[in-house]
Design a protein around this motif. Structure first.
Motif, PDB file in Angstrom:
ATOM      1  N   SER A 110      36.418  48.042  53.802  1.00 11.67           N
ATOM      2  CA  SER A 110      36.768  48.560  52.480  1.00 11.67           C
ATOM      3  C   SER A 110      35.471  48.759  51.704  1.00 11.67           C
ATOM      4  O   SER A 110      34.376  48.468  52.204  1.00 11.67           O
ATOM      5  N   ALA A 111      35.593  49.237  50.500  1.00 10.89           N
ATOM      6  CA  ALA A 111      34.403  49.394  49.664  1.00 10.89           C
ATOM      7  C   ALA A 111      33.756  48.051  49.355  1.00 10.89           C
ATOM      8  O   ALA A 111      32.573  47.990  49.002  1.00 10.89           O
ATOM      9  N   TRP A 112      34.517  46.952  49.486  1.00 12.59           N
ATOM     10  CA  TRP A 112      33.982  45.616  49.207  1.00 12.59           C
ATOM     11  C   TRP A 112      33.224  45.052  50.408  1.00 12.59           C
ATOM     12  O   TRP A 112      32.165  44.434  50.236  1.00 12.59           O
ATOM     13  N   ALA A 113      33.738  45.249  51.620  1.00  5.30           N
ATOM     14  CA  ALA A 113      33.109  44.652  52.794  1.00  5.30           C
ATOM     15  C   ALA A 113      33.345  45.541  54.012  1.00  5.30           C
ATOM     16  O   ALA A 113      34.419  46.108  54.181  1.00  5.30           O
ATOM     17  N   ALA A 114      32.322  45.616  54.872  1.00  5.33           N
ATOM     18  CA  ALA A 114      32.385  46.503  56.034  1.00  5.33           C
ATOM     19  C   ALA A 114      32.918  45.818  57.280  1.00  5.33           C
ATOM     20  O   ALA A 114      33.283  46.486  58.246  1.00  5.33           O
ATOM     21  N   SER A 115      32.950  44.480  57.289  1.00  2.00           N
ATOM     22  CA  SER A 115      33.382  43.753  58.479  1.00  2.00           C
ATOM     23  C   SER A 115      34.037  42.446  58.058  1.00  2.00           C
ATOM     24  O   SER A 115      33.887  41.987  56.921  1.00  2.00           O
ATOM     25  N   THR A 116      34.728  41.821  59.000  1.00  2.98           N
ATOM     26  CA  THR A 116      35.351  40.524  58.715  1.00  2.98           C
ATOM     27  C   THR A 116      34.302  39.504  58.300  1.00  2.98           C
ATOM     28  O   THR A 116      34.505  38.739  57.347  1.00  2.98           O
ATOM     29  N   ALA A 117      33.182  39.487  59.008  1.00  2.00           N
ATOM     30  CA  ALA A 117      32.116  38.539  58.666  1.00  2.00           C
ATOM     31  C   ALA A 117      31.631  38.749  57.242  1.00  2.00           C
ATOM     32  O   ALA A 117      31.358  37.776  56.517  1.00  2.00           O
ATOM     33  N   GLU A 118      31.545  40.000  56.822  1.00  2.00           N
ATOM     34  CA  GLU A 118      31.065  40.274  55.462  1.00  2.00           C
ATOM     35  C   GLU A 118      32.090  39.833  54.413  1.00  2.00           C
ATOM     36  O   GLU A 118      31.710  39.362  53.335  1.00  2.00           O
ATOM     37  N   TYR A 119      33.383  39.972  54.709  1.00  2.00           N
ATOM     38  CA  TYR A 119      34.402  39.455  53.775  1.00  2.00           C
ATOM     39  C   TYR A 119      34.163  37.965  53.518  1.00  2.00           C
ATOM     40  O   TYR A 119      34.205  37.504  52.372  1.00  2.00           O
ATOM     41  N   PHE A 120      33.928  37.209  54.582  1.00  2.00           N
ATOM     42  CA  PHE A 120      33.698  35.775  54.420  1.00  2.00           C
ATOM     43  C   PHE A 120      32.383  35.502  53.682  1.00  2.00           C
ATOM     44  O   PHE A 120      32.337  34.688  52.751  1.00  2.00           O
ATOM     45  N   ASP A 121      31.312  36.176  54.087  1.00  3.72           N
ATOM     46  CA  ASP A 121      30.003  35.921  53.483  1.00  3.72           C
ATOM     47  C   ASP A 121      30.006  36.236  51.992  1.00  3.72           C
ATOM     48  O   ASP A 121      29.535  35.439  51.166  1.00  3.72           O
ATOM     49  N   LYS A 122      30.549  37.383  51.631  1.00  2.00           N
ATOM     50  CA  LYS A 122      30.550  37.771  50.213  1.00  2.00           C
ATOM     51  C   LYS A 122      31.525  36.925  49.410  1.00  2.00           C
ATOM     52  O   LYS A 122      31.274  36.588  48.251  1.00  2.00           O
ATOM     53  N   GLY A 123      32.655  36.570  50.031  1.00  2.00           N
ATOM     54  CA  GLY A 123      33.607  35.710  49.339  1.00  2.00           C
ATOM     55  C   GLY A 123      33.020  34.345  49.031  1.00  2.00           C
ATOM     56  O   GLY A 123      33.196  33.812  47.923  1.00  2.00           O
ATOM     57  N   LEU A 124      32.308  33.770  49.981  1.00  2.00           N
ATOM     58  CA  LEU A 124      31.703  32.460  49.761  1.00  2.00           C
ATOM     59  C   LEU A 124      30.614  32.518  48.697  1.00  2.00           C
ATOM     60  O   LEU A 124      30.394  31.548  47.967  1.00  2.00           O
ATOM     61  N   GLU A 125      29.948  33.651  48.590  1.00  2.00           N
ATOM     62  CA  GLU A 125      28.955  33.819  47.518  1.00  2.00           C
ATOM     63  C   GLU A 125      29.637  33.814  46.148  1.00  2.00           C
ATOM     64  O   GLU A 125      29.145  33.203  45.192  1.00  2.00           O
ATOM     65  N   VAL A 126      30.791  34.481  46.053  1.00  2.00           N
ATOM     66  CA  VAL A 126      31.556  34.452  44.793  1.00  2.00           C
ATOM     67  C   VAL A 126      31.993  33.021  44.489  1.00  2.00           C
ATOM     68  O   VAL A 126      31.908  32.564  43.339  1.00  2.00           O
ATOM     69  N   TYR A 127      32.449  32.322  45.509  1.00  2.00           N
ATOM     70  CA  TYR A 127      32.846  30.926  45.306  1.00  2.00           C
ATOM     71  C   TYR A 127      31.690  30.112  44.734  1.00  2.00           C
ATOM     72  O   TYR A 127      31.872  29.340  43.784  1.00  2.00           O
ATOM     73  N   ASP A 128      30.507  30.270  45.282  1.00  2.00           N
ATOM     74  CA  ASP A 128      29.344  29.519  44.792  1.00  2.00           C
ATOM     75  C   ASP A 128      29.047  29.827  43.328  1.00  2.00           C
ATOM     76  O   ASP A 128      28.641  28.942  42.565  1.00  2.00           O
ATOM     77  N   ASN A 129      29.276  31.063  42.922  1.00  2.65           N
ATOM     78  CA  ASN A 129      28.966  31.472  41.552  1.00  2.65           C
ATOM     79  C   ASN A 129      29.984  30.979  40.532  1.00  2.65           C
ATOM     80  O   ASN A 129      29.677  30.893  39.338  1.00  2.65           O
TER      81      ASN A 129
END
Length: 447
Positions: free
Chosen positions: A163-182
């Protein structure tokens, strides 16, 4: 008691009726809620409140009912900008032929932020103070909820296509965890994992979600058993019904927020009760998409925690929790063939404390209790349409419209004052919405 010995507080809300939700079914006449900072410090008879407290501000509404802020347990708020783009279709044609193509064309942080702001304005005007969100660009969602001072549990999306948010399953997890940290310590914005559905998320992703949810103490918010087709496809692909597959993967537990659940057998209801699963009921969306009927009364009598949500504006088409309560109560009676099913007090409970419990926020919101956050809603009952009033809870569910909401507070901060939004530029919001309308209509999906 003299003026000098009265206890100072920030806010005194005086109401003709207070419905605290806990204890269940109770209506307190001529009572007041006392607020200091972001918390409720007292709930007591009006005369006693005036004698004991010296408030910086008093809001007196003798013809109004005060309730805990409504909690929209499942929604996709950026899709408020897609209100009415594809009506009168079943789920899969609605998704594949309309919703996903439009999202592919317009998805961006700006789309998400503007859609959330429009949704917050609508929810506040309807007495809703918290929502459970599932959509893309959770960073843009969280930033907007924080800016507007609106309470939300924002889902970290996981789905097995780009999607426009993430290109792969791994990226969904990586970017989501970054949001969690913030946002892990934010007072209003909390997080969950939001895998879209069993039919769009792999076993490997669900197993990783289970592990991370345990480590980070987060709920798992997912569409489950929404349609009969979903069940048939799961049996064909996995040899199991979706809830059985999720159980095999270790996801069926007290963290699971299972949305829709229209296709259930008795053994699955018993499993949800045993494991502490919360079920989020979205009756109007289920009706509009002809997805089926959730056996709400069976779930309730089995002891399953129930919450209530509107779903997104592309399938509802509004965020009106009063109308959702009424639909839930009426539909439950028809499905159960029992006029006592989901009585008014229980309908109000699932729209407040039940949804809060599903989100893991019931220690903080969902009822008017000392020590809880001051998320509160006042509803004027002096309109002819709500006269006469013999039972406040009955009227809230069966007679009240969201246009009767007059005042709303979140964490003690006033967000709606005499029907006027506080901190939202309505003209600017309307202008942004019209720009998105023109852009989406030009895509060619609107009839």
């Amino acid at each position: 008691m003299t003026e000098t010995t009265r206890q100072p507080c920030d806010l005194l809300i005086e109401a003709g009726w207070v419905v605290p939700v806990n204890p269940h079914g109770v209506v307190l006449v001529d009572h007041a809620v006392v607020v200091s900072g972001d918390r409720i410090v007292a709930l007591l008879p009006l005369a006693e409140a005036r004698e004991r407290f010296a408030p910086a501000q008093t809001v007196s509404r003798p013809d109004s009912v005060l309730i805990p802020g409504l909690v929209n347990g499942h929604t996709h708020n950026p899709m408020t900008l897609m209100r009415g783009v594809a009506d009168d279709l079943s789920l899969m044609p609605w998704l594949h032929e309309h919703v996903w193509p439009i999202e592919g064309a317009v998805m961006s942080p700006e789309f998400v932020a503007d859609g959330v702001e429009l949704a917050v304005a609508e929810m506040l005007r309807g007495g809703t103070t918290c929502c459970n969100e599932s959509y893309f660009f959770p960073d843009a969602q969280a930033a907007t909820y924080r800016r507007l001072g609106f309470r939300a549990r924002v889902g970290l999306p996981v789905i097995e296509f780009p999607s426009a948010w993430a290109a792969s399953t791994a990226e969904y997890f990586d970017k989501g965890l970054e949001v969690y940290d913030n946002y892990r310590s934010d007072p209003l914005v909390s997080l969950s994992f939001a895998p879209h559905a069993p039919y769009t998320v792999s076993d490997e992703s669900f197993e990783r979600i289970r592990m991370l949810a345990e480590q980070l103490d987060l709920p798992v918010h997912v569409h489950v058993h929404e349609t009969a087709q979903e069940i048939a496809d799961s049996l064909k692909q996995y040899g199991q019904r979706p809830i059985a597959r999720l159980d095999r993967l270790g996801v069926v537990n007290e963290r699971l927020i299972a949305v829709h659940m229209t296709q259930l057998i008795d053994a699955e209801i018993a499993l949800c009760a045993e494991r502490g699963v919360s079920v989020l009921h979205c009756p109007q969306s289920n009706l509009k998409l002809a997805s089926g009927f959730s056996p709400v009364e069976k779930l309730r009598r089995a002891g399953v925690n129930l919450g209530l949500g509107t779903d997104g504006c592309a399938s509802n088409n509004d965020l009106d929790m009063f109308d959702e309560m009424r639909t839930a109560a009426l539909l439950a009676k028809g499905v159960a063939m029992d006029a006592t099913a989901l009585d008014a007090a229980s309908a109000l409970r699932i729209a407040t404390l039940g949804s809060a419990k599903a989100l893991g926020l019931d220690e903080h919101i969902g009822s008017i209790e000392v020590g809880k956050q001051a998320d509160l809603t006042l509803i004027a009952m002096d309109a002819l349409e709500t006269q006469p009033m013999y039972n406040a809870i009955s009227h809230l569910v069966y007679a009240t419209g969201r246009h009767q909401v007059s005042d709303v507070w979140i964490a003690g901060q006033r967000k709606l004052a005499d029907r006027e939004l506080v901190g939202i530029d309505v003209d600017a919001l309307r202008a942004k919405t019209r720009q998105w309308q023109q852009r989406i209509a030009a895509i060619g999906n609107k009839p």
